[in-house]
Design a protein around this motif. Structure first.
Motif, mmCIF file in Angstrom:
data_model
loop_
_atom_site.group_PDB
_atom_site.id
_atom_site.type_symbol
_atom_site.label_atom_id
_atom_site.label_comp_id
_atom_site.label_asym_id
_atom_site.label_seq_id
_atom_site.Cartn_x
_atom_site.Cartn_y
_atom_site.Cartn_z
ATOM 1 N N THR A 4 45.937 -55.463 118.780
ATOM 2 C CA THR A 4 47.140 -56.245 119.145
ATOM 3 C C THR A 4 47.375 -57.396 118.180
ATOM 4 O O THR A 4 48.294 -58.192 118.379
ATOM 5 N N LYS A 6 50.675 -57.530 125.353
ATOM 6 C CA LYS A 6 51.954 -57.661 124.667
ATOM 7 C C LYS A 6 51.759 -57.728 123.154
ATOM 8 O O LYS A 6 50.660 -57.935 122.653
ATOM 9 N N GLY A 7 52.870 -57.598 122.455
ATOM 10 C CA GLY A 7 52.860 -57.678 121.000
ATOM 11 C C GLY A 7 52.921 -56.303 120.361
ATOM 12 O O GLY A 7 53.269 -55.308 120.995
ATOM 13 N N MET A 8 52.561 -56.266 119.076
ATOM 14 C CA MET A 8 52.567 -55.004 118.335
ATOM 15 C C MET A 8 51.271 -54.248 118.624
ATOM 16 O O MET A 8 50.186 -54.707 118.250
ATOM 17 N N GLU A 61 52.449 -47.172 115.958
ATOM 18 C CA GLU A 61 52.639 -48.521 116.482
ATOM 19 C C GLU A 61 53.898 -48.609 117.326
ATOM 20 O O GLU A 61 54.867 -47.874 117.114
ATOM 21 N N LYS A 121 56.065 -51.824 119.801
ATOM 22 C CA LYS A 121 56.097 -53.218 120.223
ATOM 23 C C LYS A 121 56.291 -53.288 121.730
ATOM 24 O O LYS A 121 57.224 -52.702 122.274
ATOM 25 N N ASN A 122 55.385 -53.993 122.391
ATOM 26 C CA ASN A 122 55.464 -54.197 123.840
ATOM 27 C C ASN A 122 55.895 -55.633 124.095
ATOM 28 O O ASN A 122 55.115 -56.565 123.920
ATOM 29 N N GLU A 123 57.155 -55.813 124.441
ATOM 30 C CA GLU A 123 57.710 -57.165 124.572
ATOM 31 C C GLU A 123 57.710 -57.626 126.026
ATOM 32 O O GLU A 123 57.693 -56.848 126.949
#
Length: 855
Positions: free
Chosen positions: A813, A832-834, A851, A853-855
């Motif tokens: 992450t 969260k994050g990349m 990859e 992105k989980n925002e």
């Protein structure tokens, strides 16, 4: 004393180094950074793509406006009138091009850049499409190529860069796409999986295990199985770390091989807690029983000693579906060493493939030493610069200016004999392929050099003995690979003397190896239009021979003579599909039909062209129905050099589609129309697409000899790249060539129902959990392709899956790529994050990063 001398030595070295640097001052071209990028496919709404070089002067002196050129290989036809940036690009031959400064170029000062766009044919989508093998040549040093050291291929990130045409439905393959593709794969417990590969006809596990430590002797109840008993003794001995004895005519002991009446290559295997019994009617059947025992071994047994190893109690009755289970390896485009070939033979043996189609000759290389024609490897096995083909072939497929790349190399007579013996011990036939009359440039150039040398020596008769070209031929043609001089002139008597000599050299080498030779592949594919039309020798032959009416008739003339040469030597003829076709007219247009002259046991054919939309989708079935012995080699499913899927960083060709592990596995040999649902642009085919195509008759089915996987080597410049494209696809071929059709193949929509996904889940679990771990150790370990994880974000949670269960997933992450110390994925991630994720094999190798992105 050392303290006194050492600094002096260092000083001397530094002084010599400084002098050397002064003497070898780099030319300004050697400070040029070169970049290449795709600009757009279907450029300006027309067929063709635009790409661009960018040259940047990173040196301290000006790049002059003239006096230099840049050579490179690219497998597309560049349109010279489209070149910009003050440069000109011309084709030398084949895929070799030369870029030179034009009159408008003013030079390049330090720090300056110039962009050179150009348009070429067709399209490009990945990094293996890029110009390769770049090298500079200075006008005042025309015999020397200077390799471009600072070269970058810029990744494509826009859809217009990889979308081939307006109707191309394939975009970038995303982690979400992969997740969807894998979503119906069920993870299954390893204990419940079939433990023999490929799937046996009958398989039943019992209770308990057989401890390998019990084996101290292997008995061959019939002496015919002595070699197989010895082979098993070596394999088990390596696992246990001890010598295993062989008993001839023995009928008792922990392992016994007995003779029973059953079909060729069939076997029965009985494993009980205290004994193993193998039954077979021939040596091949016993050998495949042994491979099934090896298939049962734990993965680490392939690394050497595995004390305490055991295999399960079970009963197996098995026989192959096809008698001809082949793998073709091209070593002409790029050479693969003897050791690499032996590794491939090990793979084939384990997975019960029995024919090694050795594609050793091509336009770009002749790879087996012919004792009586040394020029074939002295010249035809080398590629380099300068373009002086009296000494070597010109660079192609990125082989560069010297002879140190995979463009150069051959097998000595002794090495080839070693390959033959190694294959025979594994019950693998080696069938050599002499590409002819097209795809023969390495032979043509080599024999032309021989001709010119002997003519200079005044030896006219000797010069013409093996002559493959007509010096006065003005025919204009261009092969698929861009060659303008790659065909033997079949009107020359020297062609048949040449082939006879090569046949005889092969016969002698096989005899010395103690290996039978019963068939030679004589090529036959992709002869360019226009060949021989302006050859005085060819036209004179047509005028004299009452059976010849047009230039095209020389095709039948050639193959009749070649077939007779082989028959005289007791050999059968084998060729590509075109060798079995006859050109005629239908409604005033050219039309091809199966040639009745060569059918019914005369020619065995590889049929590759089932390209959807090209019109020959039914060719394999038409030829089989006409009585030809057919080896199914369809580009749609078993061309292993095709990309796994569409992305810039995924290597390989794709003109025949994208081929992952599922394509060979899902192939339905006797009715492959049923698993063809989309064309090369991913467009759904209409239900009526195959309505007017010829179907395979029961008579034709008798003439389907077998299946073949093929690996062409245009892009395979390292052993690792070869293994990446080969594996795990080869396992799909093995399953389909050996095992019967699964139940789902008879359903109305074979690949849409639950049965398909259930069977696919079983297969990929077996590959991921049982076979790949073995391949981590077999023959030192193979660099098989590790699939990229599928990723998707749902309600703030990242979910992952993988095509091959059993591989380990790790993620980060913090923006860094995952390694073996990264977090283990065990379930949905809420962080969260990349999120970056990779799959890892049992020995720590990894695939590509996915990859999201989980925002």
């Amino acid at each position: 004393m050392l303290r006194i001398v050492y600094p002096v030595v260092v000083l001397c070295i530094m002084t010599i180094s400084a002098i050397a640097q002064k003497k070898t001052k780099l030319h300004p071209v050697q400070h040029i950074k070169v970049e290449w990028e795709i600009v757009e496919n279907h450029y300006q709404g027309k067929s063709g793509f635009q790409s661009a070089f960018t040259f940047t002067n990173n040196g301290k002196s000006d790049l002059p406006a003239k006096g230099w050129s840049l050579y490179f290989n690219i497998a597309r036809a560049i349109r010279p009138e489209t070149v910009e940036g003050g440069m000109a690009i011309a084709n030398i031959n084949g895929d070799l091009f030369k870029l030179t400064p034009a009159a408008g170029f003013k030079g390049l000062k330090p720090g300056q850049s110039v962009r050179v766009p150009f348009v070429a044919s067709d399209w490009v989508i990945n990094y293996t499409d890029a110009p390769l093998g770049l090298f500079w040549v200075l006008d005042d040093q025309p015999e020397k190529g200077l390799k471009v050291e600072n070269y970058r291929i810029i990744p494509a990130t826009q859809l217009k860069q990889i979308k081939r045409a307006p109707d191309d439905k394939y975009g970038f393959t995303t982690p979400a796409d992969l997740y969807l593709q894998n979503s119906k794969i069920e993870e299954l417990p390893v204990e419940g999986l079939t433990k023999i590969f490929p799937t046996p006809a009958y398989y039943k596990e019992g209770q308990g295990v057989f401890l390998l430590d019990q084996i101290n002797v292997i008995a061959a109840a019939d002496p015919m199985f002595t070699k197989e008993a010895g082979y098993l003794a070596i394999e088990i001995g390596a696992v246990l770390g001890k010598d295993i004895l062989i008993s001839i005519n023995g009928s008792t002991g922990p392992v016994v091989i007995t003779k029973e009446d059953m079909p060729a290559e069939a076997y029965e295997l009985s494993i009980e807690p205290d004994r193993i019994r193998i039954k077979a009617s021939d040596r091949a059947g016993a050998f495949y029983a042994i491979q099934s025992i090896r298939s049962l071994l734990p993965a680490k047994a392939f690394a050497g000693k595995a004390a305490g190893a055991s295999i399960p109690v079970l009963q197996v009755k098995d026989a192959p579906r096809f008698g001809f289970r082949a793998f073709m390896l091209d070593v002409g485009r790029n050479f693969h060493s003897k050791q690499q070939v032996l590794r491939v033979l090990d793979l084939m043996a384990l997975y019960k493939l029995n024919v090694f189609h050795f594609h050793f000759s091509e336009d770009e290389g002749w790879r087996i030493e012919m004792p009586s024609l040394p020029e074939l490897t002295q010249i035809g096995a080398r590629r380099g610069f300068p373009v002086d083909e009296s000494k070597q072939l010109m660079p192609s497929f990125g082989s560069g200016p010297d002879n140190k790349s995979s463009g150069t190399g051959h097998y000595t007579k002794e090495e080839f004999i070693e390959i033959l013996k190694y294959a025979q011990k594994r019950h693998i036939r080696v069938i050599p392929e002499i590409e002819s009359p097209g795809h023969a440039r390495a032979a043509v150039v080599s024999m032309k050099a021989r001709y010119e040398r002997l003519m200079k020596e005044g030896k006219k008769e000797a010069a013409e003995e093996f002559m493959l070209h007509d010096p006065n031929d003005q025919s204009e043609y261009k092969s698929v690979q861009g060659w303008r001089d790659n065909a033997m002139n079949v009107a020359q008597a020297g062609v048949y003397r040449f082939l006879a000599r090569v046949f005889d050299d092969f016969i002698a080498m096989y005899k010395e190896a103690g290996v039978p030779l019963d068939m030679i592949h004589v090529g036959g594919d992709e002869l360019p239009a226009g060949v021989w039309e302006k050859s005085p020798v060819a036209q004179e032959l047509i005028a004299k021979d009452p059976n010849l009416h047009t230039t095209f008739d020389l095709w039948y003339y050639y193959y009749e003579k070649v077939n007779n040469l082989l028959k005289e030597r007791g050999l059968a003829a084998y060729g590509w599909e075109e060798a079995g076709m006859r050109k005629t007219q239908l409604d005033g247009k050219s039309h091809y039909i199966p040639n009745p002259d060569f059918a019914r046991g005369v020619f065995q054919l590889d049929v590759w062209n089932n390209m959807l939309g090209w019109g020959a989708e039914d060719l394999a079935y038409r030829l089989a129905n006409a009585g030809y012995e057919i080896v199914l080699s369809p580009v749609s499913n078993v061309y292993f050099d095709m990309c796994y899927y569409k992305n810039f960083d995924e290597p390989g060709y794709y003109w025949g589609g994208f081929i992952d592990l599922d394509k060979p596995w899902q192939f339905i040999p006797y009715d492959y129309y049923r698993n063809a649902r989309k064309d090369k642009f991913n467009t759904d085919l209409p239900a009526s697409f195959f309505e007017h195509k010829e179907r395979l008759t029961d008579y034709g089915k008798q003439h389907i000899t077998g299946m073949q996987g093929l690996l062409w080597s245009e892009t395979l410049v390292t052993p690792q790249m070869m293994e990446y494209m080969l594996l795990p696809k080869l396992l799909g071929l093995s399953e389909r060539a050996w095992s019967v059709d699964p139940d789902w193949t008879s359903e109305p929509e074979p690949m849409a129902g639950a049965a398909y996904w259930k069977d696919w889940s079983r297969f990929v679990n077996r590959v991921g959990k049982r076979e790949l771990p073995k391949l981590d150790y077999l023959s030192g370990g193979f660099a098989y392709r590790i699939p990229t994880p599928g990723l998707v974000v749902e309600n703030g949670i990242v979910k992952a899956n993988i095509q091959l269960p059993g591989l380990t997933l790790r993620y980060t992450t913090d923006g860094k790529d995952p390694d073996l110390n990264s977090k283990l994925y065990t379930g949905p991630v809420s962080e969260k994050g990349m999120i970056k994720m990779k799959a890892f094999s049992s020995n720590g190798r990894s695939g590509r990063v996915a990859e999201v992105k989980n925002e």
